[in-house]
Design an enzyme around this catalytic site. Structure first.
Site, PDB file in Angstrom:
ATOM      1  N   ASP A  24      -1.251  -0.522   6.047  1.00  0.00           N
ATOM      2  CA  ASP A  24      -1.347  -0.206   7.600  1.00  0.00           C
ATOM      3  C   ASP A  24      -2.542   0.469   8.754  1.00  0.00           C
ATOM      4  O   ASP A  24      -3.020   0.210   8.910  1.00  0.00           O
ATOM      5  CB  ASP A  24      -0.474   0.639   8.335  1.00  0.00           C
ATOM      6  CG  ASP A  24      -0.765   1.907   7.189  1.00  0.00           C
ATOM      7  OD1 ASP A  24      -1.452   2.378   6.644  1.00  0.00           O
ATOM      8  OD2 ASP A  24      -1.005   3.539   7.867  1.00  0.00           O
ATOM      9  N   ASP A  28       0.907  -1.050  -0.166  1.00  0.00           N
ATOM     10  CA  ASP A  28      -0.333  -0.239   0.212  1.00  0.00           C
ATOM     11  C   ASP A  28       0.838   1.147   0.046  1.00  0.00           C
ATOM     12  O   ASP A  28       1.971   0.970   0.119  1.00  0.00           O
ATOM     13  CB  ASP A  28      -0.686   0.393   0.873  1.00  0.00           C
ATOM     14  CG  ASP A  28      -1.738   1.512   1.466  1.00  0.00           C
ATOM     15  OD1 ASP A  28      -2.654   1.693   0.753  1.00  0.00           O
ATOM     16  OD2 ASP A  28      -1.545   1.735   2.598  1.00  0.00           O
ATOM     17  N   ASP A  51      -6.920  -2.086   3.893  1.00  0.00           N
ATOM     18  CA  ASP A  51      -5.819  -3.306   4.218  1.00  0.00           C
ATOM     19  C   ASP A  51      -6.126  -4.484   4.455  1.00  0.00           C
ATOM     20  O   ASP A  51      -5.418  -5.439   3.766  1.00  0.00           O
ATOM     21  CB  ASP A  51      -4.066  -3.215   3.988  1.00  0.00           C
ATOM     22  CG  ASP A  51      -3.899  -1.483   3.213  1.00  0.00           C
ATOM     23  OD1 ASP A  51      -4.368  -1.342   2.454  1.00  0.00           O
ATOM     24  OD2 ASP A  51      -2.874  -0.575   4.224  1.00  0.00           O
TER      25      ASP A  51
END
Length: 786
Positions: A507, A313, A511
């Site tokens: 995080d 990400d 996700d």
């Protein structure tokens, strides 16, 4: 003062077993040397029986778990020595088994030491302040918004925001051995120990949802499951046991000697060898925990060690996830420091991520904030209220009129920054530009991951395509997928997982599904969401992704050592079986050989407890320099905007159609301000790096050639700085920026700004990322605030 008496540790069952078998073997040997064969045989028989009883228990326990392991061979070998009268060999096998069990137990206890330390440090009580009253409460009763007091030596009970400066020992969380100074307004995590004076914090979550609580839950499960490489060893035993029994049986039939068959079984007893595999895996778990990485189990470690694809990400992972102040720009006649103070005072009550950045910057500058009144917040517009009797508004809106505002808008568009406009008493007064910068350690981490075996890196982000592609290009990412929803991320993870073992790093809450779908999910636990931490197989306890590269290096090394230990042990046992089958290796000699092989391979597995060799080592004085120049970068970054603002003003203040409207005084003052910034601040900083930092880096980087490219950039920065100074001297002589120098001044300022930004970024990614988490004074050894 009372004296604590340390009681001797209670011997373990493995230690007692080894003591008994060694005593029996040595005492029997003494009687045999003295010529007393009967007492010697009796003692050796006793030693064999002492080992046979637990061996049979291990066989039964393994069969109950449907584990057809090589303990069967050990039991048959012990029983066989009793039958054929090779009592010395039986006693020696008993010593071998007991030694292997003790080594395994000792290594496992040592490997789990760091994991259990987390659980032991879990806080149970907290001191809550309500007005002037302080009450001791259970940590489970802490609620968001509670004001907690933490005394010297006490454990921080919950995540929160500091009211005061604090010195914290975060070694259990991060592995950093030196205390670290945290400033007022900084976040603090539960589990850290107060190494300074009493401070207060505002809790931001209940204790059960804190970072440390999540880490403790993972630590409790760590190493609970057996790693896949251990199951591979068990599967090897499925064919190894029949093979050993077959070789023993054929040797007996061909030679007619049961002693040969027993000798084959003696050297085919590699139980400690197979224990070497889990020792290496559990040792890897321990090593990773010391580096700030909690791995859920051995299976996750083994999968991490063979991964080839990394999916990551962007926001909060490759970037800091926190908007950082780029510049405070004031309208003509306004004070930028006072504008920041007014904006931060108003934003104290806002939960918006921009508000956190503005208030944090004001706290770092030590500004005295006041409590706002009549505060109103509207989604998409911002916050308004009264601060010290003045009407203040901060938020997103259309660009106000004025050259200064247009310069801010253009600069933020070019830099990819967001702008919060400030109005005071109904008048546009300034702007705060913020961006989400790339983590300084991200480029180096990705390079290390590729070196550790990652072949493909994919960026998954919900951000706009232009921003995502720019980040991907800067970091050398193989493929970029922007505008991704959680469902889209899961689909891409599944597609990549079908092709190769995949690691997903994130995080945020969005996700969590992707982390759960990957072969190995990695969450940033230092400030990531509880959902992502719960879905992850690996948690990074520091606010950095660099430990992931360390964890992968540890995982690959542990897996390699585990496979090496099991493979070499099995191979040597097979070779010894063949020699014994031909009658060249009697049972007693075979037992001695097998003992040596087993101990050697187990000790080889213990190498996984040692830290892997790092490629770059920074000494303390160089580390201090790295922190010094990194801090100077932070201070200079905001000031760099002056170059583009001045260049844009030179464009805006001059009209080709109406040159008489040019404000010559404003142009000249702007050029003088830029020249003063360069000559008094920026160029001295660059010269100090060239004279102090680069020579210090020559040794750890291998040679002075490693900094040649950066030195060339220093020379170019110096050249452009002297060019600006020459323009300033000419403008001073004529009392204005002349028409024939205007274009070159504008081009030089824009070029210098771009070059400085690139140079800062390269230094931060290449050099500053080598610095420790917290520097120490080279003379006193005391830690300093980074």
């Amino acid at each position: 003062m009372s004296t604590r008496v340390r009681l001797p540790a209670k011997p373990s069952a493995e230690a007692l077993l080894l003591a008994a078998t060694v005593t029996a073997f040595v005492a029997g040997g003494a009687f045999w040397v003295a010529g007393s064969d009967r007492p010697a045989d009796g003692l050796w028989i006793a030693g064999t029986v002492i080992a046979l009883i637990p061996s049979l228990w291990w066989v039964v326990a393994g069969l109950r778990r449907q584990n057809f392991g090589v303990d069967i061979i050990a039991s048959l070998a012990l029983a066989g020595t009793l039958i054929v009268g090779e009592y010395a060999a039986g006693a020696l096998i008993g010593v071998m088994l007991a030694t292997g069990r003790l080594l395994d137990a000792s290594a496992s206890r040592r490997a789990r030491k760091d994991l259990s330390a987390l659980i032991d440090r879990s806080p149970s009580l907290a001191r809550r302040r309500d007005g002037a009253q302080i009450t001791v409460i259970a940590v489970d009763d802490v609620r968001p918004g509670d004001v907690l007091s933490v005394g010297n030596g006490e454990i921080v009970p919950a995540d929160g925001w500091l009211h005061d400066d604090a010195v914290l020992d975060e070694s259990v969380l991060t592995g950093e051995p030196l205390p670290r100074t945290r400033a007022r307004g900084d976040g603090v995590r539960s589990g850290a120990v107060n190494a300074g004076g009493t401070f207060e914090l505002t809790a931001r979550s209940v204790a059960a949802e804190s970072t440390f609580a999540g880490i403790v839950r993972m630590a409790g499960d760590a190493a609970a499951d057996r790693a896949p490489v251990v199951r591979i060893a068990d599967r090897l035993a499925v064919w190894f046991v029949p093979l050993a029994l077959g070789v023993a049986g054929i040797s007996w039939l061909v030679s007619g000697s049961m002693t040969r068959a027993v000798a084959v079984l003696v050297v085919a007893t590699p139980c400690p060898l197979l224990l070497a595999a889990p020792i290496a895996i559990v040792a890897g778990l321990s090593r990773a925990s010391r580096m700030g990485v909690i791995i859920r189990d051995g299976g996750a470690l083994e999968s991490l060690g063979r991964a080839h694809t990394l999916m990551v990400d962007k926001t909060g992972t490759l970037t800091t996830g926190r908007p950082e102040q780029v510049a405070v720009t004031a309208a003509p006649g306004d004070d930028p420091v006072e504008l920041l103070r007014l904006a931060a005072s108003l934003e104290q009550l806002s939960p918006h991520v921009f508000a956190t950045a503005i208030v944090g910057e004001a706290n770092r500058r030590g500004l005295e904030l006041t409590v706002p009144t009549d505060v109103q917040e509207s989604a998409g517009r911002g916050v308004s209220g009264l601060v010290d009797g003045r009407a203040v508004e901060v938020g997103a809106r259309s660009t106000p009129d004025g050259d200064w505002a247009r310069a801010v808008a253009r600069g933020s568009e070019l830099d990819g920054a967001a702008v919060a406009w400030i109005e005071v008493d109904g008048r546009p007064s300034g702007a705060i530009a913020m961006s989400d910068p790339i983590r300084p350690d991200a480029p180096r981490t990705l390079r290390r991951l590729r070196s550790a075996g990652i072949e493909r890196i994919v960026l998954l982000t919900g951000d706009h395509p232009a921003t995502a592609v720019e980040i991907g290009t800067l970091l050398g990412i193989d493929e970029v997928f922007p505008d991704q929803s959680p469902a889209d991320k899961v689909a891409h993870v599944r597609e990549e997982r079908a092709a190769a073992s995949t690691v997903m790093v994130g995080d945020g809450v969005n996700d969590a599904p992707a982390l759960a779908g990957a072969t190995v999910g990695v969450a940033l636990g230092a400030r990531g969401s509880t959902a992502s931490a719960a879905a992850a197989d690996v948690i990074l306890t520091t606010d950095s992704i660099e430990p992931l590269a360390t964890a992968m290096e540890i995982a690959r090394r542990s897996r390699r050592i585990a496979l090496q230990s099991a493979g070499v042990g099995m191979g040597l046992s097979l070779a010894a079986m063949i020699v014994a089958a031909f009658g060249f290796l009697p049972p007693t000699a075979g037992a001695l050989l097998q003992e040596a092989i087993d101990v050697a391979v187990i000790l080889n597995a213990l190498r996984a407890l040692r830290a892997p060799q790092t490629d770059i080592k920074i000494d303390q004085s160089t580390d201090v320099l790295l922190h010094r120049f990194a801090a100077e970068h932070d201070a200079l970054r905001e000031k760099l905007a002056l170059l583009t603002i001045t260049a844009q003003r030179l464009v805006d203040l001059y009209s080709a159609h109406h040159p008489e409207t040019t404000d010559e005084v404003a142009e000249l003052n702007g050029l003088r301000e830029v020249d003063d910034l360069l000559t008094t601040t920026i160029l001295p900083h660059e010269h100090a790096e060239e004279d102090l930092l680069y020579p210090a880096l020559a040794k750890p980087l291998g040679s002075s050639e490693a900094t040649v490219t950066m030195s060339r950039m220093h020379a170019e920065i110096d050249r452009l700085g002297r060019r600006v100074h020459a323009h300033r001297l000419r403008a001073d002589r004529y009392g204005r920026v002349t028409d024939d120098q205007r274009i070159d001044v504008i081009a030089t300022l824009y070029g210098l700004h771009a070059l400085l930004r690139l140079h800062f970024s390269q230094e931060e990614q290449t050099y500053f990322a080598l610095a420790s988490t917290s520097p120490a004074d080279p003379v006193t050894g005391e830690t300093t605030s980074p």
